[in-house]
Design a protein around this motif. Structure first.
Motif, PDB file in Angstrom:
ATOM      1  N   THR A 204      12.536   5.170   2.083  1.00 62.41           N
ATOM      2  CA  THR A 204      11.185   4.649   1.949  1.00 62.41           C
ATOM      3  C   THR A 204      11.286   3.236   1.387  1.00 62.41           C
ATOM      4  N   PHE A 205      10.203   2.489   1.473  1.00 64.44           N
ATOM      5  CA  PHE A 205      10.208   1.149   0.894  1.00 64.44           C
ATOM      6  C   PHE A 205      10.401   1.227  -0.618  1.00 64.44           C
ATOM      7  N   ALA A 206       9.844   2.249  -1.230  1.00 66.32           N
ATOM      8  CA  ALA A 206      10.026   2.413  -2.677  1.00 66.32           C
ATOM      9  C   ALA A 206      11.491   2.658  -3.015  1.00 66.32           C
ATOM     10  N   GLU A 207      12.171   3.465  -2.205  1.00 67.79           N
ATOM     11  CA  GLU A 207      13.597   3.715  -2.443  1.00 67.79           C
ATOM     12  C   GLU A 207      14.426   2.457  -2.228  1.00 67.79           C
ATOM     13  N   ALA A 208      14.054   1.662  -1.233  1.00 65.19           N
ATOM     14  CA  ALA A 208      14.771   0.409  -0.981  1.00 65.19           C
ATOM     15  C   ALA A 208      14.631  -0.537  -2.167  1.00 65.19           C
ATOM     16  N   VAL A 209      13.412  -0.670  -2.680  1.00 60.50           N
ATOM     17  CA  VAL A 209      13.182  -1.546  -3.833  1.00 60.50           C
ATOM     18  C   VAL A 209      13.928  -1.026  -5.050  1.00 60.50           C
ATOM     19  N   ASN A 210      13.941   0.292  -5.252  1.00 62.40           N
ATOM     20  CA  ASN A 210      14.659   0.878  -6.384  1.00 62.40           C
ATOM     21  C   ASN A 210      16.160   0.601  -6.290  1.00 62.40           C
ATOM     22  N   ALA A 211      16.707   0.641  -5.064  1.00 68.28           N
ATOM     23  CA  ALA A 211      18.137   0.354  -4.884  1.00 68.28           C
ATOM     24  C   ALA A 211      18.442  -1.086  -5.293  1.00 68.28           C
ATOM     25  N   ILE A 212      17.539  -2.010  -4.987  1.00 75.53           N
ATOM     26  CA  ILE A 212      17.727  -3.405  -5.379  1.00 75.53           C
ATOM     27  C   ILE A 212      17.645  -3.539  -6.900  1.00 75.53           C
ATOM     28  N   ALA A 213      16.691  -2.836  -7.499  1.00 76.53           N
ATOM     29  CA  ALA A 213      16.541  -2.886  -8.960  1.00 76.53           C
ATOM     30  C   ALA A 213      17.807  -2.391  -9.655  1.00 76.53           C
ATOM     31  N   GLU A 214      18.368  -1.305  -9.154  1.00 76.27           N
ATOM     32  CA  GLU A 214      19.585  -0.759  -9.761  1.00 76.27           C
ATOM     33  C   GLU A 214      20.759  -1.718  -9.613  1.00 76.27           C
ATOM     34  N   ALA A 215      20.876  -2.344  -8.449  1.00 69.94           N
ATOM     35  CA  ALA A 215      22.004  -3.247  -8.195  1.00 69.94           C
ATOM     36  C   ALA A 215      21.919  -4.514  -9.031  1.00 69.94           C
ATOM     37  N   THR A 216      20.704  -4.968  -9.301  1.00 72.12           N
ATOM     38  CA  THR A 216      20.524  -6.219 -10.037  1.00 72.12           C
ATOM     39  C   THR A 216      20.329  -6.007 -11.529  1.00 72.12           C
ATOM     40  N   GLY A 217      20.069  -4.755 -11.934  1.00 75.43           N
ATOM     41  CA  GLY A 217      19.813  -4.490 -13.341  1.00 75.43           C
ATOM     42  C   GLY A 217      18.479  -5.023 -13.811  1.00 75.43           C
ATOM     43  N   ARG A 218      17.555  -5.232 -12.872  1.00 74.80           N
ATOM     44  CA  ARG A 218      16.236  -5.773 -13.213  1.00 74.80           C
ATOM     45  C   ARG A 218      15.170  -4.716 -12.974  1.00 74.80           C
ATOM     46  N   GLU A 219      14.043  -4.876 -13.647  1.00 76.83           N
ATOM     47  CA  GLU A 219      12.910  -3.995 -13.413  1.00 76.83           C
ATOM     48  C   GLU A 219      12.096  -4.541 -12.244  1.00 76.83           C
ATOM     49  N   ILE A 220      12.072  -3.776 -11.161  1.00 78.96           N
ATOM     50  CA  ILE A 220      11.312  -4.176  -9.977  1.00 78.96           C
ATOM     51  C   ILE A 220      10.481  -2.967  -9.549  1.00 78.96           C
ATOM     52  N   SER A 221       9.185  -3.110  -9.550  1.00 82.08           N
ATOM     53  CA  SER A 221       8.300  -1.994  -9.204  1.00 82.08           C
ATOM     54  C   SER A 221       7.853  -2.083  -7.756  1.00 82.08           C
ATOM     55  N   PHE A 222       7.461  -0.935  -7.225  1.00 80.93           N
ATOM     56  CA  PHE A 222       6.876  -0.898  -5.887  1.00 80.93           C
ATOM     57  C   PHE A 222       5.525  -0.201  -5.980  1.00 80.93           C
ATOM     58  N   THR A 223       4.518  -0.811  -5.363  1.00 81.48           N
ATOM     59  CA  THR A 223       3.171  -0.242  -5.348  1.00 81.48           C
ATOM     60  C   THR A 223       2.656  -0.198  -3.923  1.00 81.48           C
ATOM     61  N   SER A 224       2.151   0.966  -3.533  1.00 80.69           N
ATOM     62  CA  SER A 224       1.533   1.108  -2.213  1.00 80.69           C
ATOM     63  C   SER A 224       0.036   0.882  -2.342  1.00 80.69           C
ATOM     64  N   ILE A 225      -0.505   0.018  -1.474  1.00 79.24           N
ATOM     65  CA  ILE A 225      -1.935  -0.286  -1.510  1.00 79.24           C
ATOM     66  C   ILE A 225      -2.538  -0.076  -0.128  1.00 79.24           C
ATOM     67  N   PRO A 226      -3.864   0.062  -0.047  1.00 72.72           N
ATOM     68  CA  PRO A 226      -4.509   0.191   1.269  1.00 72.72           C
ATOM     69  C   PRO A 226      -4.324  -1.084   2.089  1.00 72.72           C
ATOM     70  N   LEU A 227      -4.319  -0.922   3.396  1.00 72.70           N
ATOM     71  CA  LEU A 227      -4.143  -2.063   4.290  1.00 72.70           C
ATOM     72  C   LEU A 227      -5.246  -3.098   4.072  1.00 72.70           C
ATOM     73  N   GLU A 228      -6.470  -2.637   3.844  1.00 73.77           N
ATOM     74  CA  GLU A 228      -7.583  -3.570   3.676  1.00 73.77           C
ATOM     75  C   GLU A 228      -7.350  -4.490   2.481  1.00 73.77           C
ATOM     76  N   ALA A 229      -6.830  -3.938   1.399  1.00 71.40           N
ATOM     77  CA  ALA A 229      -6.563  -4.757   0.216  1.00 71.40           C
ATOM     78  C   ALA A 229      -5.448  -5.761   0.495  1.00 71.40           C
ATOM     79  N   PHE A 230      -4.467  -5.334   1.267  1.00 72.74           N
ATOM     80  CA  PHE A 230      -3.339  -6.210   1.604  1.00 72.74           C
ATOM     81  C   PHE A 230      -3.801  -7.379   2.462  1.00 72.74           C
ATOM     82  N   THR A 231      -4.578  -7.099   3.501  1.00 71.29           N
ATOM     83  CA  THR A 231      -5.033  -8.179   4.380  1.00 71.29           C
ATOM     84  C   THR A 231      -6.011  -9.104   3.656  1.00 71.29           C
ATOM     85  N   ALA A 232      -6.829  -8.545   2.740  1.00 72.87           N
ATOM     86  CA  ALA A 232      -7.747  -9.388   1.970  1.00 72.87           C
ATOM     87  C   ALA A 232      -6.969 -10.357   1.089  1.00 72.87           C
ATOM     88  N   TYR A 233      -5.878  -9.867   0.495  1.00 71.79           N
ATOM     89  CA  TYR A 233      -5.039 -10.732  -0.339  1.00 71.79           C
ATOM     90  C   TYR A 233      -4.429 -11.854   0.500  1.00 71.79           C
TER      91      TYR A 233
END
Length: 291
Positions: A204-233
């Motif tokens: 999943t995209f969340a798992e991909a982001v978590n793998a990057i966080a673990e490799a870099t030792g940084r806190e990187i969060s993943f948030t799923s949002i509705p498509l409408e909110a994404f396109t509005a942004y």
């Protein structure tokens, strides 16, 4: 020197001469796949013409008048369409280009296509009917989108927000795409093949982001949002309407689960398994992609 050694040397000399005589046009040569394809070809001693608007001669998908000069003397073409084969008019542009390529004496074309995109498959059919030797490299989502592309800024900021949920995606390493494309451009035996290329497992995209966080030792969060909110942004940020439309398409139709399985395209094309996402993350982190 014995006869066998002479024969092997002559064969290598002939192969080197043949490579030097072939000129390969690499379209999208400043992009993720194109620059890697061009670099591999040049390392193998193959003459490359880098196709982009900033090159000389210039190549511009929006200006067919630039195509003949870019195709002059070309034998093989790596065809990467900008901005994406999913946009309206892409199959027609590919049809016009391949017709021009055939008139110019091009023999072989390798098309970068998108997995699970009906519009992209229309372009594949166009290429298959163009009267050239052809190979399709039909790719899943690029792993490098997290380190070189659309998601890089979000990863570096520590917060990735996208309109996608728990669907699994077999992210493919762009290095694998380039290696498959180079094999199809330089070797016989790939004509008429469609190589659907993926990584070896679903994330999943969340798992991909978590793998990057673990490799870099940084806190990187993943948030799923509705498509409408994404396109509005995106609209608030001033993104072009056609880009917003394309991203909305990719995050809804293409990520609706239709591609939630792995394939053997890399293995079939180059005889080895695809690189795992963890290997990509490790390499990108070592190279400072997210610093």
């Amino acid at each position: 020197m014995n006869t066998s050694q002479n024969t092997n040397q002559n064969r290598k000399h002939d192969q080197s001469q043949n490579q030097a005589e072939h000129l390969t046009l690499v379209l999208g040569s400043t992009g993720k796949t194109g620059r890697r394809v061009a670099a591999r070809l040049e390392a193998a001693g193959i003459a490359v013409r880098r196709g982009s608007r900033s090159a000389d001669p210039a190549f511009d998908w929006q200006d067919p008048a630039t195509w003949p000069r870019a195709l002059d003397g070309v034998t093989n073409v790596y065809l990467s369409f900008f901005p994406d084969l999913a946009v309206p008019g892409a199959p027609e542009a590919v049809a016009a280009f391949t017709a021009e390529a055939r008139r110019a004496g091009v023999r072989r074309v390798v098309l970068l296509s998108g997995r699970g995109e009906p519009e992209a498959q229309l372009a594949e059919e166009v290429v298959a009917r163009a009267g050239l030797e052809w190979t399709v490299v039909r790719a899943s989502w690029f792993a490098q989108n997290f380190s070189e592309g659309a998601f890089l800024e979000s990863v570096v900021s520590g917060e990735v927000v996208l309109p996608v949920g728990e669907v699994g995606e077999p992210f493919v390493d762009v290095e694998d795409i380039a290696e498959v494309a180079v094999a199809a451009l330089t070797q016989d035996g790939h004509n008429g093949q469609i190589y659907e290329v993926t990584g070896p497992r679903l994330l999943t995209f969340a798992e991909a982001v978590n793998a990057i966080a673990e490799a870099t030792g940084r806190e990187i969060s993943f948030t799923s949002i509705p498509l409408e909110a994404f396109t509005a942004y995106l609209k608030e940020e001033g993104e072009a309407p056609e880009v917003i439309e394309m991203l909305a398409y990719l995050f809804t139709e293409v990520l609706d689960g239709r591609n939630a399985y792995v394939t053997d395209g890399v293995q079939r094309a180059i005889g080895r398994p695809p690189r795992d996402f963890a290997e990509y993350v490790r390499t990108a982190a070592e190279n400072g992609a997210w610093k």
